[in-house]
Design a protein around this motif. Structure first.
Motif, PDB file in Angstrom:
ATOM      1  N   THR A 106      47.103   8.455   5.058  1.00  0.00           N
ATOM      2  CA  THR A 106      48.320   8.703   4.143  1.00  0.00           C
ATOM      3  C   THR A 106      48.389   7.402   2.948  1.00  0.00           C
ATOM      4  N   GLN A 107      48.944   8.071   1.910  1.00  0.00           N
ATOM      5  CA  GLN A 107      49.030   6.879   0.877  1.00  0.00           C
ATOM      6  C   GLN A 107      49.978   5.593   1.256  1.00  0.00           C
ATOM      7  N   ILE A 110      47.737   3.282   3.356  1.00  0.00           N
ATOM      8  CA  ILE A 110      47.099   2.534   2.280  1.00  0.00           C
ATOM      9  C   ILE A 110      47.760   1.214   1.571  1.00  0.00           C
ATOM     10  N   ASP A 111      49.170   1.737   1.348  1.00  0.00           N
ATOM     11  CA  ASP A 111      49.928   0.880   0.567  1.00  0.00           C
ATOM     12  C   ASP A 111      50.375  -0.305   1.427  1.00  0.00           C
ATOM     13  N   LYS A 112      50.143  -0.242   2.784  1.00  0.00           N
ATOM     14  CA  LYS A 112      50.493  -1.301   3.726  1.00  0.00           C
ATOM     15  C   LYS A 112      49.402  -2.189   3.873  1.00  0.00           C
ATOM     16  N   LEU A 113      48.324  -2.042   3.601  1.00  0.00           N
ATOM     17  CA  LEU A 113      47.120  -2.774   3.930  1.00  0.00           C
ATOM     18  C   LEU A 113      47.272  -4.080   3.144  1.00  0.00           C
ATOM     19  N   HIS A 114      46.836  -5.139   3.472  1.00  0.00           N
ATOM     20  CA  HIS A 114      46.894  -6.456   2.910  1.00  0.00           C
ATOM     21  C   HIS A 114      45.492  -6.877   2.541  1.00  0.00           C
ATOM     22  N   GLU A 115      45.365  -8.186   1.660  1.00  0.00           N
ATOM     23  CA  GLU A 115      44.136  -8.819   1.242  1.00  0.00           C
ATOM     24  C   GLU A 115      43.732  -9.345   2.494  1.00  0.00           C
ATOM     25  N   LEU A 116      42.234  -9.618   2.580  1.00  0.00           N
ATOM     26  CA  LEU A 116      41.836 -10.217   3.439  1.00  0.00           C
ATOM     27  C   LEU A 116      41.628 -11.469   3.388  1.00  0.00           C
ATOM     28  N   ASP A 117      42.034 -12.523   4.450  1.00  0.00           N
ATOM     29  CA  ASP A 117      42.229 -13.869   4.572  1.00  0.00           C
ATOM     30  C   ASP A 117      41.108 -14.183   5.590  1.00  0.00           C
ATOM     31  N   MET A 171      39.458  14.638   2.026  1.00  0.00           N
ATOM     32  CA  MET A 171      40.336  13.750   1.097  1.00  0.00           C
ATOM     33  C   MET A 171      39.799  13.582  -0.161  1.00  0.00           C
ATOM     34  N   ALA A 172      38.204  13.314  -0.159  1.00  0.00           N
ATOM     35  CA  ALA A 172      37.648  13.164  -1.311  1.00  0.00           C
ATOM     36  C   ALA A 172      37.868  14.417  -2.379  1.00  0.00           C
ATOM     37  N   PHE A 173      37.886  15.568  -1.846  1.00  0.00           N
ATOM     38  CA  PHE A 173      37.956  16.622  -2.635  1.00  0.00           C
ATOM     39  C   PHE A 173      39.299  17.266  -2.982  1.00  0.00           C
ATOM     40  N   ASN A 174      40.356  16.919  -2.058  1.00  0.00           N
ATOM     41  CA  ASN A 174      41.785  17.284  -2.250  1.00  0.00           C
ATOM     42  C   ASN A 174      42.650  16.013  -2.773  1.00  0.00           C
ATOM     43  N   GLN A 175      42.397  15.019  -2.374  1.00  0.00           N
ATOM     44  CA  GLN A 175      43.241  13.804  -2.631  1.00  0.00           C
ATOM     45  C   GLN A 175      42.368  12.642  -3.275  1.00  0.00           C
ATOM     46  N   PRO A 176      41.622  12.957  -4.213  1.00  0.00           N
ATOM     47  CA  PRO A 176      40.574  11.854  -4.635  1.00  0.00           C
ATOM     48  C   PRO A 176      41.181  10.751  -4.984  1.00  0.00           C
ATOM     49  N   GLU A 177      42.454  10.737  -5.976  1.00  0.00           N
ATOM     50  CA  GLU A 177      43.124   9.435  -6.435  1.00  0.00           C
ATOM     51  C   GLU A 177      43.428   8.697  -5.130  1.00  0.00           C
ATOM     52  N   MET A 178      44.028   9.089  -4.063  1.00  0.00           N
ATOM     53  CA  MET A 178      44.159   8.402  -3.008  1.00  0.00           C
ATOM     54  C   MET A 178      42.889   7.735  -2.350  1.00  0.00           C
ATOM     55  N   LEU A 179      41.847   8.505  -2.188  1.00  0.00           N
ATOM     56  CA  LEU A 179      40.548   7.835  -1.483  1.00  0.00           C
ATOM     57  C   LEU A 179      40.166   6.835  -2.488  1.00  0.00           C
ATOM     58  N   HIS A 180      40.192   7.054  -3.784  1.00  0.00           N
ATOM     59  CA  HIS A 180      39.447   5.763  -4.709  1.00  0.00           C
ATOM     60  C   HIS A 180      40.565   4.432  -4.726  1.00  0.00           C
ATOM     61  N   PHE A 182      42.013   3.807  -1.744  1.00  0.00           N
ATOM     62  CA  PHE A 182      41.349   3.189  -0.723  1.00  0.00           C
ATOM     63  C   PHE A 182      40.197   2.387  -0.772  1.00  0.00           C
ATOM     64  N   LEU A 183      39.336   3.165  -1.321  1.00  0.00           N
ATOM     65  CA  LEU A 183      37.846   2.453  -1.313  1.00  0.00           C
ATOM     66  C   LEU A 183      37.972   1.243  -2.193  1.00  0.00           C
ATOM     67  N   SER A 184      38.581   1.135  -3.332  1.00  0.00           N
ATOM     68  CA  SER A 184      38.641   0.015  -4.148  1.00  0.00           C
ATOM     69  C   SER A 184      39.347  -1.182  -3.339  1.00  0.00           C
TER      70      SER A 184
END
Length: 348
Positions: A106-107, A110-117, A171-180, A182-184
């Motif tokens: 889910t989005q 993804i939003d809850k993920l944080h930067e790597l330290d 996900m790539a074919f149905n929710q590409p914006e969300m996957l992009h 996450f990949l970024s």
């Protein structure tokens, strides 16, 4: 101990400098084919303990160095190691592989993920790399490694290994914006992790995009290549002189596109003839590989013949000799020894 200042052979070749023979190491050169590793695994059955306990990981990393003196020593770790540091936890179950209790779907996740330290979440990596650097003392090249964004996203979304990657492709074919998005996020974290490994002593870093070979060329261009480029671009901004290698299993259909990732070296799997790979990648791209790991079950004469054939096809510069995949379980150690001794006896 006096630190050796001469540039080790593999690092020279990776930088495109002239060398008198191809440097050699093996993917998965530390691992289950070695008795000393199997004995250690009996004592420490948890893979994450073996890879995240610095003392154990150092010992395992040095097992092939002690046995065969390869030109590259790669730290014993896992491509998934940095994921808990951004908020994605997993376990590795013996004989089943990685398992994610809460796959990313889910989005909101993804939003809850944080930067790597890495200083905070991966302190053992510094200990491993700094100790290995001291131990091999420039007699060999110290290699770090990371997973590439598509592959780490695939594990995180599928929740385990997969044969058809239907969930991430859905996900790539149905929710590409969300996957992009996450990949970024993963690409940013991996770039931080690569820079951290270099700062801790890694002289060359290999990116494994293990599952990208299962993408069509069109989807590779959309979901894998841009995020490989994102990692490489960020690393090269701060560490322009550290060579980067990209490896993908089953990469014959996307070989030229691998060369567009920005890496210095493309690691070629064994399904492509090395002379053909050289032609397809062009004269400016350095290559690694690409002997079939199954050859190591053959006779010593066969092993020697395949080494000579591959080196002849690769040419006398810009080539790191390696397998086209990792050493297979059950490979006779004396055949690995033959591989290294033959390779180190070569002269251009």
């Amino acid at each position: 101990m006096t630190e050796l200042t001469e540039t080790p052979l593999l690092l020279k070749a990776a930088r495109g400098e002239k060398v008198d023979r191809p440097p050699v190491w093996m993917m998965r050169q530390a691992g289950r084919y070695m008795k000393v590793y199997r004995d250690l695994r009996e004592k420490y059955p948890s893979f994450r303990e073996r890879s995240e306990n610095a003392d154990i990981a150092i010992e395992i990393s040095l097992q092939p160095w002690s046995a065969f003196q390869p030109d590259g020593v790669i730290m014993f770790s896992d491509i998934l190691t940095p994921l808990p540091g951004i908020g994605i936890d997993f376990d590795i179950v013996e004989s089943k592989g990685p398992l994610f209790e809460t796959p990313i779907r889910t989005q909101e996740q993804i939003d809850k993920l944080h930067e790597l330290d890495p200083e905070k979440s991966l302190p053992f990596i510094k200990t491993i790399l700094q100790t290995l650097s001291s131990e091999i003392n420039n007699k060999s090249t110290l290699l770090g490694f990371v997973g590439a964004p598509w592959t780490l996203a695939a594990y995180s979304i599928e929740g385990k290994g997969s044969k058809n990657y239907s969930i991430i492709k859905g996900m790539a074919f149905n929710q590409p914006e969300m996957l992009h998005k996450f990949l970024s996020k993963i690409a940013d974290a991996i770039a931080v992790y690569v820079r951290y490994q270099i700062d801790c002593g890694a002289q060359v870093v290999q990116l494994f995009d293990s599952w990208a070979g299962y993408l069509s060329p069109q989807d590779y261009e959309t979901f894998a290549l841009p995020y490989q480029q994102q990692v490489v671009r960020q690393v090269k901004e701060t560490h322009p002189d550290t060579p980067l290698i990209l490896y993908i299993s089953g990469s014959a259909g996307v070989l030229e596109k691998m060369g567009q990732s920005g890496v210095d070296i493309v690691s070629v799997d064994w399904t492509v003839d090395m002379a053909d790979a050289r032609r397809r990648l062009g004269p400016d791209m350095k290559v690694q590989g690409n002997i079939d790991p199954g050859v190591l079950f053959g006779s010593h004469d066969l092993i020697r013949d395949r080494i000579h054939d591959t080196v002849r096809k690769a040419g006398n510069e810009g080539h790191i000799l390696n397998l086209g995949h990792g050493v297979l379980v059950g490979t006779p150690e004396e055949n690995v020894r033959c591989f290294f001794e033959t390779s180190k006896g070569l002269k251009y």
